[in-house]
Design a protein around this motif. Structure first.
Motif: not given
Length: 129
Positions: A69-74
């Motif tokens: 969350a937030g690093n890969i799925l942005v």
């Protein structure tokens, strides 16, 4: 022919849009520096249990969702609640979605781990579609 520098560093770190179940998800690569730093930091306190194969599944899901969350799925588009209301992207909501939906979690992980998705020719093909 293999081109050694064919990976788009911007796409790798900032992500590209991918379709899944009628929605669009902006996904970065698992080789991105931000993800590598985040996963290392999250896993550090659990390293012994991970190495021994004793990490409980719930903690494992939480660690993965936290790292994604937030690093890969942005970002995402056209994501709805079960009653049809739009869901605005946030890291917290993304983590909940990844924790609660194995299909989404698997899709994000598989897409992010496939480095071919971040090659220049893939990006060009995606733009043509």
């Amino acid at each position: 022919m293999f081109v050694i520098d064919a990976i788009d560093p911007k796409a790798e770190s900032e992500g590209l849009w991918f379709d899944f179940s009628g929605s669009k998800f902006k996904i970065a690569s698992t080789s991105s520096t931000s993800y590598q730093k985040r996963i290392s930091k999250l896993y550090a306190p659990h390293r012994r249990k991970i190495e021994q194969g004793k990490l409980d599944p719930e903690t494992g899901r939480d660690l993965i969702a936290s790292a994604l969350a937030g690093n890969i799925l942005v970002d995402w588009k056209d994501v709805l609640t079960s009653d049809g209301k739009p869901v605005k992207f946030s890291v917290e909501v993304a983590k909940e979605a990844l924790m609660g939906n194995e299909d989404l979690r698997d899709f994000v992980l598989e897409t992010a781990a496939d480095i071919a998705n971040f090659r220049e020719e893939f990006k060009e093909d995606a733009v043509k579609k």
